[in-house]
Design a protein around this motif. Structure first.
Motif, PDB file in Angstrom:
ATOM      1  N   GLN A  70      26.009  36.512  29.599  1.00  0.00           N
ATOM      2  CA  GLN A  70      26.397  36.041  30.930  1.00  0.00           C
ATOM      3  C   GLN A  70      27.726  36.651  31.344  1.00  0.00           C
ATOM      4  OE1 GLN A  70      26.325  31.724  31.524  1.00  0.00           O
ATOM      5  NE2 GLN A  70      25.130  31.508  29.640  1.00  0.00           N
ATOM      6  N   ALA A  71      27.839  36.985  32.618  1.00  0.00           N
ATOM      7  CA  ALA A  71      29.127  37.386  33.197  1.00  0.00           C
ATOM      8  C   ALA A  71      29.161  36.858  34.619  1.00  0.00           C
ATOM      9  CB  ALA A  71      29.291  38.899  33.170  1.00  0.00           C
ATOM     10  N   LEU A  72      30.142  36.008  34.887  1.00  0.00           N
ATOM     11  CA  LEU A  72      30.274  35.401  36.220  1.00  0.00           C
ATOM     12  C   LEU A  72      30.916  36.382  37.200  1.00  0.00           C
ATOM     13  CD1 LEU A  72      31.372  31.872  34.989  1.00  0.00           C
ATOM     14  CD2 LEU A  72      29.112  32.548  35.843  1.00  0.00           C
ATOM     15  N   PRO A  73      30.819  36.114  38.510  1.00  0.00           N
ATOM     16  CA  PRO A  73      31.315  37.066  39.514  1.00  0.00           C
ATOM     17  C   PRO A  73      32.757  37.535  39.317  1.00  0.00           C
ATOM     18  CG  PRO A  73      29.998  35.392  40.594  1.00  0.00           C
ATOM     19  CD  PRO A  73      30.087  34.984  39.144  1.00  0.00           C
ATOM     20  N   HIS A  74      33.625  36.689  38.744  1.00  0.00           N
ATOM     21  CA  HIS A  74      35.032  37.092  38.566  1.00  0.00           C
ATOM     22  C   HIS A  74      35.262  37.891  37.278  1.00  0.00           C
ATOM     23  CE1 HIS A  74      34.747  33.329  36.241  1.00  0.00           C
ATOM     24  NE2 HIS A  74      35.675  33.862  35.482  1.00  0.00           N
ATOM     25  N   GLY A 116      16.568  35.717  20.649  1.00  0.00           N
ATOM     26  CA  GLY A 116      16.448  35.113  21.970  1.00  0.00           C
ATOM     27  C   GLY A 116      17.702  35.388  22.777  1.00  0.00           C
ATOM     28  N   ILE A 117      17.610  35.156  24.090  1.00  0.00           N
ATOM     29  CA  ILE A 117      18.727  35.400  25.008  1.00  0.00           C
ATOM     30  C   ILE A 117      18.913  34.172  25.890  1.00  0.00           C
ATOM     31  CG2 ILE A 117      19.594  36.855  26.902  1.00  0.00           C
ATOM     32  CD1 ILE A 117      19.292  38.443  24.283  1.00  0.00           C
ATOM     33  N   ARG A 118      20.161  33.819  26.169  1.00  0.00           N
ATOM     34  CA  ARG A 118      20.452  32.821  27.205  1.00  0.00           C
ATOM     35  C   ARG A 118      21.090  33.570  28.363  1.00  0.00           C
ATOM     36  NH1 ARG A 118      22.024  26.648  27.468  1.00  0.00           N
ATOM     37  NH2 ARG A 118      23.619  26.626  29.095  1.00  0.00           N
ATOM     38  N   ALA A 119      20.606  33.323  29.593  1.00  0.00           N
ATOM     39  CA  ALA A 119      21.074  34.124  30.722  1.00  0.00           C
ATOM     40  C   ALA A 119      21.170  33.284  31.993  1.00  0.00           C
ATOM     41  CB  ALA A 119      20.131  35.302  30.946  1.00  0.00           C
ATOM     42  N   ASN A 120      22.020  33.757  32.907  1.00  0.00           N
ATOM     43  CA  ASN A 120      22.342  33.052  34.136  1.00  0.00           C
ATOM     44  C   ASN A 120      21.850  33.847  35.352  1.00  0.00           C
ATOM     45  OD1 ASN A 120      23.710  31.445  36.101  1.00  0.00           O
ATOM     46  ND2 ASN A 120      25.521  32.744  35.953  1.00  0.00           N
ATOM     47  N   THR A 121      21.114  33.208  36.222  1.00  0.00           N
ATOM     48  CA  THR A 121      20.552  33.725  37.486  1.00  0.00           C
ATOM     49  C   THR A 121      19.219  34.454  37.279  1.00  0.00           C
ATOM     50  OG1 THR A 121      21.533  35.959  37.658  1.00  0.00           O
ATOM     51  CG2 THR A 121      22.879  34.078  38.438  1.00  0.00           C
ATOM     52  N   LYS A 122      18.376  34.325  38.298  1.00  0.00           N
ATOM     53  CA  LYS A 122      17.056  34.969  38.235  1.00  0.00           C
ATOM     54  C   LYS A 122      17.193  36.490  38.238  1.00  0.00           C
ATOM     55  CE  LYS A 122      16.104  34.963  43.218  1.00  0.00           C
ATOM     56  NZ  LYS A 122      15.253  34.471  44.316  1.00  0.00           N
ATOM     57  N   PRO A 162      12.284  35.602  23.995  1.00  0.00           N
ATOM     58  CA  PRO A 162      12.327  34.355  24.758  1.00  0.00           C
ATOM     59  C   PRO A 162      13.703  34.151  25.384  1.00  0.00           C
ATOM     60  CG  PRO A 162      12.213  33.913  22.395  1.00  0.00           C
ATOM     61  CD  PRO A 162      11.998  35.374  22.568  1.00  0.00           C
ATOM     62  N   ILE A 163      13.706  33.635  26.608  1.00  0.00           N
ATOM     63  CA  ILE A 163      14.955  33.476  27.358  1.00  0.00           C
ATOM     64  C   ILE A 163      15.178  32.015  27.719  1.00  0.00           C
ATOM     65  CG2 ILE A 163      16.117  34.005  29.565  1.00  0.00           C
ATOM     66  CD1 ILE A 163      14.712  36.753  29.462  1.00  0.00           C
ATOM     67  N   ILE A 164      16.412  31.554  27.499  1.00  0.00           N
ATOM     68  CA  ILE A 164      16.860  30.270  28.038  1.00  0.00           C
ATOM     69  C   ILE A 164      17.540  30.597  29.360  1.00  0.00           C
ATOM     70  CG2 ILE A 164      18.356  28.257  27.738  1.00  0.00           C
ATOM     71  CD1 ILE A 164      18.229  28.778  24.687  1.00  0.00           C
ATOM     72  N   GLY A 165      16.952  30.147  30.460  1.00  0.00           N
ATOM     73  CA  GLY A 165      17.480  30.481  31.779  1.00  0.00           C
ATOM     74  C   GLY A 165      18.281  29.347  32.389  1.00  0.00           C
ATOM     75  N   ILE A 166      19.369  29.698  33.049  1.00  0.00           N
ATOM     76  CA  ILE A 166      20.174  28.736  33.792  1.00  0.00           C
ATOM     77  C   ILE A 166      20.591  29.372  35.120  1.00  0.00           C
ATOM     78  CG2 ILE A 166      21.112  27.611  31.725  1.00  0.00           C
ATOM     79  CD1 ILE A 166      23.758  29.131  32.250  1.00  0.00           C
ATOM     80  N   VAL A 167      21.045  28.532  36.035  1.00  0.00           N
ATOM     81  CA  VAL A 167      21.767  29.021  37.213  1.00  0.00           C
ATOM     82  C   VAL A 167      23.048  28.200  37.302  1.00  0.00           C
ATOM     83  CG1 VAL A 167      21.813  29.309  39.720  1.00  0.00           C
ATOM     84  CG2 VAL A 167      19.672  29.667  38.477  1.00  0.00           C
ATOM     85  N   LYS A 168      24.181  28.876  37.253  1.00  0.00           N
ATOM     86  CA  LYS A 168      25.462  28.192  37.420  1.00  0.00           C
ATOM     87  C   LYS A 168      25.824  28.205  38.901  1.00  0.00           C
ATOM     88  CE  LYS A 168      27.482  28.931  32.847  1.00  0.00           C
ATOM     89  NZ  LYS A 168      28.468  29.685  32.032  1.00  0.00           N
ATOM     90  N   VAL A 221      25.051  31.896  20.430  1.00  0.00           N
ATOM     91  CA  VAL A 221      26.409  32.442  20.352  1.00  0.00           C
ATOM     92  C   VAL A 221      26.639  33.283  21.607  1.00  0.00           C
ATOM     93  CG1 VAL A 221      28.009  33.887  19.037  1.00  0.00           C
ATOM     94  CG2 VAL A 221      26.352  32.453  17.829  1.00  0.00           C
ATOM     95  N   GLY A 222      27.791  33.082  22.243  1.00  0.00           N
ATOM     96  CA  GLY A 222      28.047  33.776  23.497  1.00  0.00           C
ATOM     97  C   GLY A 222      29.285  34.650  23.475  1.00  0.00           C
ATOM     98  N   SER A 223      30.401  34.082  23.932  1.00  0.00           N
ATOM     99  CA  SER A 223      31.615  34.860  24.222  1.00  0.00           C
ATOM    100  C   SER A 223      32.070  35.782  23.098  1.00  0.00           C
ATOM    101  CB  SER A 223      32.757  33.908  24.588  1.00  0.00           C
ATOM    102  OG  SER A 223      32.418  33.174  25.742  1.00  0.00           O
ATOM    103  N   ILE A 224      31.953  35.326  21.869  1.00  0.00           N
ATOM    104  CA  ILE A 224      32.482  36.121  20.747  1.00  0.00           C
ATOM    105  C   ILE A 224      31.662  37.403  20.543  1.00  0.00           C
ATOM    106  CG2 ILE A 224      31.179  35.097  18.829  1.00  0.00           C
ATOM    107  CD1 ILE A 224      34.988  35.814  18.890  1.00  0.00           C
ATOM    108  N   ILE A 225      30.474  37.456  21.161  1.00  0.00           N
ATOM    109  CA  ILE A 225      29.647  38.674  21.102  1.00  0.00           C
ATOM    110  C   ILE A 225      29.686  39.429  22.425  1.00  0.00           C
ATOM    111  CG2 ILE A 225      27.265  39.549  20.874  1.00  0.00           C
ATOM    112  CD1 ILE A 225      26.678  37.265  18.961  1.00  0.00           C
ATOM    113  N   THR A 226      29.661  38.691  23.547  1.00  0.00           N
ATOM    114  CA  THR A 226      29.369  39.350  24.821  1.00  0.00           C
ATOM    115  C   THR A 226      30.501  39.346  25.847  1.00  0.00           C
ATOM    116  OG1 THR A 226      28.337  37.294  25.614  1.00  0.00           O
ATOM    117  CG2 THR A 226      26.883  38.939  24.624  1.00  0.00           C
ATOM    118  N   ARG A 227      31.668  38.816  25.504  1.00  0.00           N
ATOM    119  CA  ARG A 227      32.778  38.841  26.469  1.00  0.00           C
ATOM    120  C   ARG A 227      33.949  39.628  25.887  1.00  0.00           C
ATOM    121  NH1 ARG A 227      30.863  33.483  28.661  1.00  0.00           N
ATOM    122  NH2 ARG A 227      30.670  33.864  30.889  1.00  0.00           N
ATOM    123  N   PRO A 228      33.947  40.964  26.080  1.00  0.00           N
ATOM    124  CA  PRO A 228      34.965  41.809  25.447  1.00  0.00           C
ATOM    125  C   PRO A 228      36.389  41.450  25.833  1.00  0.00           C
ATOM    126  CG  PRO A 228      33.602  43.085  26.981  1.00  0.00           C
ATOM    127  CD  PRO A 228      32.947  41.768  26.813  1.00  0.00           C
TER     128      PRO A 228
END
Length: 229
Positions: free
Chosen positions: A18-22, A45-51, A64-70, A210-217
């Motif tokens: 996930q990466a938010l607009p900012h 598996g992946i967890r992701a935000n927005t269609k 398989p994806i866990i989908g959310i919309v923030k 697991v999120g940020s520690i892998i995907t938020r440089p």
């Protein structure tokens, strides 16, 4: 087919892409490649935000994806898949699991979690749902309601849990939930080392996100920079 794909997550790693607009990596293209990198590294598996992000991720990996919309609403503090509008958007891309905020907070329009859950089940009876909880009580309530997966996503992020840490006292919160929950428990939140991920699976969770520690440089870089300061 969906159930089979989801069963593959047992004892395995789900990576939150996930990466938010900012944020610097905000881009469906980048999240698709991030998911591909996660798969190459061994994610199941992946967890992701927005269609939009989910659609791109689906074009890159068959996981398989866990989908959310923030999305923020003025009349509520709930921002993870807060209303039926977000559910409908996600159903356009049909993620295997949809996660929603399952804390005690009142949803937009004054809707309770119970009413929202029943609305979703009435409209999409076969859709698998994950409850993002912040306390043991919330987790057990979501379990009683009938959520397919109970997540610890919100521990430490709500007023009622702000002093709690998911890994405190050998994951006491997770152990209490596992003791009483009938449905599958997914550990998520502050699982920031391989050792912690291994530990929660040993305790009996179905899967671990697991999120940020892998995907938020930017956050990974910050931890190194601060250590040098």
């Amino acid at each position: 087919m969906t159930k089979n794909k989801v069963e593959q997550l047992k004892g395995k790693l789900i990576v939150s892409c996930q990466a938010l607009p900012h944020e610097p990596l905000h881009s469906s293209f980048i999240m698709g490649r991030m998911a591909l990198a996660a798969k190459e590294g061994g994610a199941f598996g992946i967890r992701a935000n927005t269609k939009e992000d989910i659609k791109e991720i689906q074009s890159q990996v068959d996981l398989p994806i866990i989908g959310i919309v923030k999305r923020d609403y003025e009349d509520s503090g709930v921002y993870i898949t807060p209303t039926m509008k977000e559910i409908d958007e996600l159903m356009e891309v049909k993620p295997e699991i949809i996660a929603v905020d399952a804390t005690g907070a009142v949803r937009p329009g004054g809707l309770s979690l119970d009413d929202f859950f029943h609305q979703i089940k009435e409209k999409y009876p076969d859709q698998l749902l994950m409850a993002d909880c912040s306390t043991v009580e919330e987790a057990l309530h979501a379990d009683e309601l009938g959520f397919d997966f109970i997540g610890t996503t919100m521990v430490g992020y709500t007023e009622q849990s702000k002093n709690d840490k998911i890994e405190a006292n050998d994951f006491e919160i997770i152990r209490q939930i596992l003791e009483k929950a009938k449905n599958k428990v997914i550990a998520e939140g502050n699982i920031n080392t391989p050792e912690k991920a291994k530990r929660v699976v040993e305790l009996g969770v179905f899967s671990v996100v697991v999120g940020s520690i892998i995907t938020r440089p930017q956050l990974i870089t910050k931890s190194f920079a601060e250590a040098l300061d």
